[in-house]
Design a protein around this motif. Structure first.
Motif, PDB file in Angstrom:
ATOM      1  N   TYR A 120      -9.736   1.660 -18.807  1.00 24.91           N
ATOM      2  CA  TYR A 120     -10.080   3.070 -18.691  1.00 24.91           C
ATOM      3  C   TYR A 120      -9.093   3.909 -19.494  1.00 24.91           C
ATOM      4  O   TYR A 120      -7.886   3.771 -19.328  1.00 24.91           O
ATOM      5  CB  TYR A 120     -10.020   3.523 -17.227  1.00 24.91           C
TER       6      TYR A 120
ATOM      7  N   TYR B 278      -1.620   0.856 -14.255  1.00 26.08           N
ATOM      8  CA  TYR B 278      -1.933   2.198 -14.729  1.00 26.08           C
ATOM      9  C   TYR B 278      -0.712   2.830 -15.400  1.00 26.08           C
ATOM     10  O   TYR B 278       0.389   2.313 -15.323  1.00 26.08           O
ATOM     11  CB  TYR B 278      -2.438   3.081 -13.578  1.00 26.08           C
ATOM     12  N   ASN B 279      -0.962   3.948 -16.062  1.00 23.68           N
ATOM     13  CA  ASN B 279       0.045   4.670 -16.842  1.00 23.68           C
ATOM     14  C   ASN B 279       0.569   3.835 -18.014  1.00 23.68           C
ATOM     15  O   ASN B 279       1.733   3.933 -18.404  1.00 23.68           O
ATOM     16  CB  ASN B 279       1.190   5.188 -15.971  1.00 23.68           C
TER      17      ASN B 279
ATOM     18  N   LYS C   5      -1.913  11.194 -16.569  1.00 24.40           N
ATOM     19  CA  LYS C   5      -1.240  10.064 -15.926  1.00 24.40           C
ATOM     20  C   LYS C   5      -1.659  10.006 -14.464  1.00 24.40           C
ATOM     21  O   LYS C   5      -2.035  11.014 -13.868  1.00 24.40           O
ATOM     22  CB  LYS C   5       0.268  10.211 -16.024  1.00 24.40           C
ATOM     23  N   VAL C   6      -1.583   8.822 -13.903  1.00 26.81           N
ATOM     24  CA  VAL C   6      -1.879   8.644 -12.488  1.00 26.81           C
ATOM     25  C   VAL C   6      -0.584   8.960 -11.739  1.00 26.81           C
ATOM     26  O   VAL C   6       0.382   8.197 -11.806  1.00 26.81           O
ATOM     27  CB  VAL C   6      -2.360   7.199 -12.190  1.00 26.81           C
TER      28      VAL C   6
ATOM     29  N   SER D  80      -3.206   8.319 -20.944  1.00 25.21           N
ATOM     30  CA  SER D  80      -2.745   7.041 -20.408  1.00 25.21           C
ATOM     31  C   SER D  80      -3.942   6.091 -20.319  1.00 25.21           C
ATOM     32  O   SER D  80      -5.091   6.507 -20.465  1.00 25.21           O
ATOM     33  CB  SER D  80      -2.091   7.203 -19.024  1.00 25.21           C
TER      34      SER D  80
ATOM     35  N   VAL E 227      -4.554  -3.926 -10.556  1.00 24.87           N
ATOM     36  CA  VAL E 227      -4.639  -2.548 -11.037  1.00 24.87           C
ATOM     37  C   VAL E 227      -3.305  -2.229 -11.696  1.00 24.87           C
ATOM     38  O   VAL E 227      -2.250  -2.334 -11.074  1.00 24.87           O
ATOM     39  CB  VAL E 227      -4.896  -1.539  -9.894  1.00 24.87           C
TER      40      VAL E 227
ATOM     41  N   THR F 240     -11.071   9.551 -15.846  1.00 25.82           N
ATOM     42  CA  THR F 240     -11.649   8.680 -16.869  1.00 25.82           C
ATOM     43  C   THR F 240     -12.380   9.477 -17.937  1.00 25.82           C
ATOM     44  O   THR F 240     -13.261  10.278 -17.637  1.00 25.82           O
ATOM     45  CB  THR F 240     -12.612   7.664 -16.230  1.00 25.82           C
TER      46      THR F 240
ATOM     47  N   LEU G  49      -7.641   7.569 -19.815  1.00 27.36           N
ATOM     48  CA  LEU G  49      -7.533   8.660 -18.853  1.00 27.36           C
ATOM     49  C   LEU G  49      -7.061   9.953 -19.510  1.00 27.36           C
ATOM     50  O   LEU G  49      -6.283   9.922 -20.468  1.00 27.36           O
ATOM     51  CB  LEU G  49      -6.570   8.270 -17.731  1.00 27.36           C
TER      52      LEU G  49
ATOM     53  N   GLN H 113       1.754  -0.518 -10.947  1.00 25.07           N
ATOM     54  CA  GLN H 113       0.774  -1.496 -10.481  1.00 25.07           C
ATOM     55  C   GLN H 113       0.499  -1.221  -9.006  1.00 25.07           C
ATOM     56  O   GLN H 113       1.424  -0.973  -8.241  1.00 25.07           O
ATOM     57  CB  GLN H 113       1.284  -2.924 -10.649  1.00 25.07           C
TER      58      GLN H 113
ATOM     59  N   ALA I  35      -5.559   2.682 -18.006  1.00 25.26           N
ATOM     60  CA  ALA I  35      -5.511   1.912 -16.756  1.00 25.26           C
ATOM     61  C   ALA I  35      -6.396   0.683 -16.906  1.00 25.26           C
ATOM     62  O   ALA I  35      -7.394   0.708 -17.630  1.00 25.26           O
ATOM     63  CB  ALA I  35      -5.990   2.758 -15.578  1.00 25.26           C
TER      64      ALA I  35
ATOM     65  N   ILE J 193      -7.859   7.269 -10.825  1.00 22.14           N
ATOM     66  CA  ILE J 193      -8.291   6.714 -12.117  1.00 22.14           C
ATOM     67  C   ILE J 193      -9.694   7.221 -12.437  1.00 22.14           C
ATOM     68  O   ILE J 193      -9.964   7.691 -13.542  1.00 22.14           O
ATOM     69  CB  ILE J 193      -8.228   5.176 -12.099  1.00 22.14           C
TER      70      ILE J 193
END
Length: 189
Positions: free
Chosen positions: A152, A104-105, A157-158, A84, A102, A177, A154, A128, A86, A173
């Motif tokens: 970033y 992410y995913n 997944k977050v 993923s 922010v 990384t 990754l 978010q 971010a 995150i």
């Protein structure tokens, strides 16, 4: 009495949040704290058709404009290994370091987000986090300073609960990384 108590609690919360953001901003990884499981952190190239490294942030992407987030593009060798992506937008400028956005995913095969992505995220799995302001989504910069658009890659997944705090998400995150890159601009009002 209730109003004074609320104002006092709000001030205390603001001071605490500022202290957390300042601590994160002064860490060796910028706002991200934690230890990546990667042996070596790869490099990501970050660009934008509307932003230039070290140059002023276009007015339309500041709090004086109405364009939302600027378009971002990224590329790099470690991206095929990513699970993923971010993006963290922050300011490390004293006296008020802050996180502006922010997200992410982001699917690992994506290499860009278009303008005003906050409002137009086409994938329901993208998350978010609430910014320093407490609002979710891109918070356009209002104060003078340097703003970093960091991408970033990754290793996973977050995975967060809906109630996760900004520092918790940033730590997740950081911990995953495998590559990172940054585009910095200056906001001048």
């Amino acid at each position: 009495m209730g109003l004074r108590y609320s104002a006092s609690r709000a001030r205390a919360a603001s001071v605490t949040l500022t202290a957390v953001v300042l601590a994160l901003a002064t860490s060796s990884c910028g706002l991200l704290t934690g230890r990546s499981q990667a042996n070596e952190i790869g490099q990501i190239n970050v660009s934008s058709p509307d932003l230039r490294e070290g140059k002023p942030l276009p007015r339309e992407y500041s709090c004086k404009g109405d364009e939302g987030s600027p378009p971002l593009r990224w590329s790099g060798e470690p991206l095929p290994r990513a699970k993923s992506i971010a993006i963290v937008v922050d300011s490390h400028t004293d006296p008020e370091p802050a996180v502006q956005w922010v997200v992410y995913n982001i699917p690992p095969d994506w290499t860009e987000l278009g303008p005003n992505a906050t409002e137009n995220l086409p994938d329901d799995n993208i998350g978010q986090a609430a910014a320093t302001s407490g609002k979710v989504g891109y918070q356009p910069p209002c104060t003078n300073g340097t703003y970093r658009f960091s991408v970033y890659a990754l290793s996973g997944k977050v995975e967060v609960q809906e109630s996760a705090s900004l520092p918790q998400i940033l730590k997740m995150i950081a911990d995953q990384t495998i590559a990172r890159g940054r585009l910095s601009v200056v906001n001048i009002e």
